[in-house]
Enzyme design. Structure first.
Site, short mmCIF file in Angstrom:
data_model
loop_
_atom_site.label_atom_id
_atom_site.label_comp_id
_atom_site.label_asym_id
_atom_site.label_seq_id
_atom_site.Cartn_x
_atom_site.Cartn_y
_atom_site.Cartn_z
N SER A 1 -47.72 100.77 -45.57
CA SER A 1 -46.55 100.68 -46.46
C SER A 1 -46.92 100.07 -47.80
O SER A 1 -47.82 99.24 -47.91
CB SER A 1 -45.46 99.83 -45.81
N1 SAM Z 1 -46.13 98.61 -41.63
C1 SAM Z 1 -47.15 99.57 -41.31
C2 SAM Z 1 -48.40 99.26 -42.11
O1 SAM Z 1 -48.34 98.36 -42.93
O2 SAM Z 1 -49.43 99.91 -41.90
C3 SAM Z 1 -46.56 100.91 -41.67
C4 SAM Z 1 -46.99 102.04 -40.87
S1 SAM Z 1 -46.37 103.63 -41.18
C5 SAM Z 1 -45.40 103.59 -42.62
C6 SAM Z 1 -45.18 103.82 -39.87
C7 SAM Z 1 -45.76 103.92 -38.50
O3 SAM Z 1 -44.68 104.12 -37.58
C8 SAM Z 1 -46.72 105.08 -38.27
O4 SAM Z 1 -47.96 104.59 -37.88
C9 SAM Z 1 -46.05 105.90 -37.15
O5 SAM Z 1 -46.96 106.48 -36.25
C10 SAM Z 1 -45.18 104.85 -36.50
N2 SAM Z 1 -44.06 105.36 -35.71
C11 SAM Z 1 -43.22 106.40 -35.96
N3 SAM Z 1 -42.32 106.52 -34.97
C12 SAM Z 1 -42.59 105.54 -34.06
C13 SAM Z 1 -42.01 105.12 -32.83
N4 SAM Z 1 -40.96 105.74 -32.28
N5 SAM Z 1 -42.56 104.08 -32.17
C14 SAM Z 1 -43.62 103.43 -32.67
N6 SAM Z 1 -44.22 103.77 -33.84
C15 SAM Z 1 -43.70 104.80 -34.53
#
Ligand code: SAM
Length: 225
Positions: free
Chosen positions: A70
Site C-alpha cells: 500500500s
Molecule cells: N498492507 C499490505 C502491504 O502493506 O503490503 C497491503 C497488501 S495488498 C494492497 C492487499 C492484500 O490483500 C493482497 O495481498 C491480497 O492478496 C489480500 N487479500 C485480498 N482478499 C483477501 C482476503 N479475503 N483475505 C486475506 N487477504 C486478502
C-alpha cells in the site's frame, strides 16, 4: 519504539525521513506513534530488492501475485484512524508484503494477520522475523471470515477493497472497537470506519482510495463479482 533485529541505520534512512515529512506530516498525519513507527520500519525490505529505490515513493508498488504494497499515506491514515495506544489486539486482513503488519506491531500489543495468497504470506513472515518482530501471528485464509480463535479484536484493518463491510468482522470486534476498510466498486473506494457502540454500528466515510480487490466469501468472487 524499536525493532529488535534492526537499528534504523541504512542507506534509505534519508528517503524514509523524507517520506514521513513530505507524504505524511504535510498531509496531516499527526499521531506521533504512527510517525515514529513509519520512520523506523525499513519499507525497502518489504519489496523486491531491485525495487528498493522506489520503496519510499508516493504510490503502491507491485509485490508479485498481482498485488501491491500500500501507498505510505494509506498505511499511515488507516493506522492513525484506529487511534491505537499500545495495549490493543489488532486483526489485519491482507498481509501482502507485511509492511503494514510491521507498522501495526509497533503500535499495538498483538497483531493477527490473514493473507489469502500463501507465497506472499511466507515472504512477509521471513521479513518480519528478520527485523525481530514477534508479536504477530500470520495465517493463510479468507480474511473476510475473520479469525474467530482470537476474537474479539480492539481494532480491525482491511487492506483490500470490498463491496461492503464483511459481517463476520463486525461480529469479531469488541464493544467500542473500530474497523477500517475501503468500500466501493472494483475501480475506486472510500475508507469506511465502523465503530461498534451499545446502540449499534456507527459508520463514517472519509478518504477516497483505490485498493486491490478483497476476494472472499464476504468480498468479491475471484472470477467476476
Ligand atoms: N498492507 C499490505 C502491504 O502493506 O503490503 C497491503 C497488501 S495488498 C494492497 C492487499 C492484500 O490483500 C493482497 O495481498 C491480497 O492478496 C489480500 N487479500 C485480498 N482478499 C483477501 C482476503 N479475503 N483475505 C486475506 N487477504 C486478502
Amino acid at each position: 519504539m524499536k525493532l529488535n533485529g534492526y537499528n534504523g541505520e541504512d542507506l534509505y534512512k534519508k528517503p524514509r525521513n523524507e517520506m514521513v515529512e513530505n507524504q505524511l506530516v504535510r498531509r496531516g498525519i499527526t499521531d506521533q506513534r504512527v510517525i515514529a513507527a513509519m520512520r523506523l520500519v525499513p519499507r525497502h525490505l518489504f519489496v523486491e530488492e531491485a525495487l528498493g529505490y522506489k520503496a519510499y515513493d508516493d504510490y503502491p508498488i507491485p509485490i508479485g501475485e498481482k498485488q501491491t504494497i500500500s501507498q505510505p499515506f494509506m498505511v499511515a491514515t488507516m493506522c492513525e484512524q484506529l487511534r491505537l495506544k499500545g495495549h490493543e489486539k489488532v486483526l489485519e486482513i491482507g498481509t501482502g508484503s507485511g509492511y503494514q503488519t510491521a507498522v501495526l506491531s509497533l503500535l499495538a500489543s498483538q497483531v493477527y494477520s490473514i493473507e489469502r495468497i500463501g507465497p506472499l504470506l511466507f515472504k512477509a513472515r521471513k521479513v518480519l522475523e528478520s527485523v525481530g518482530i514477534h508479536n504477530v501471528a500470520l495465517k493463510v485464509g479468507d480474511g473476510t471470515l475473520g479469525w474467530k480463535d482470537f476474537a474479539p479484536y480492539d481494532a480491525i484493518t482491511v487492506s483490500a477493497g470490498g463491496p461492503e463491510i464483511p459481517k463476520p468482522l463486525l461480529e469479531q470486534l469488541v464493544d467500542g472497537g473500530k474497523l477500517i476498510i475501503p468500500v466501493g466498486n472494483e475501480v475506486g473506494q472510500v475508507l469506511e470506519i465502523a465503530v461498534k457502540t451499545p446502540g449499534g454500528i456507527k459508520i463514517a466515510e472519509n478518504t477516497p482510495c483505490t485498493f486491490v480487490r478483497l476476494i472472499g466469501e464476504y468480498g468479491w468472487r475471484e472470477n467476476g463479482n
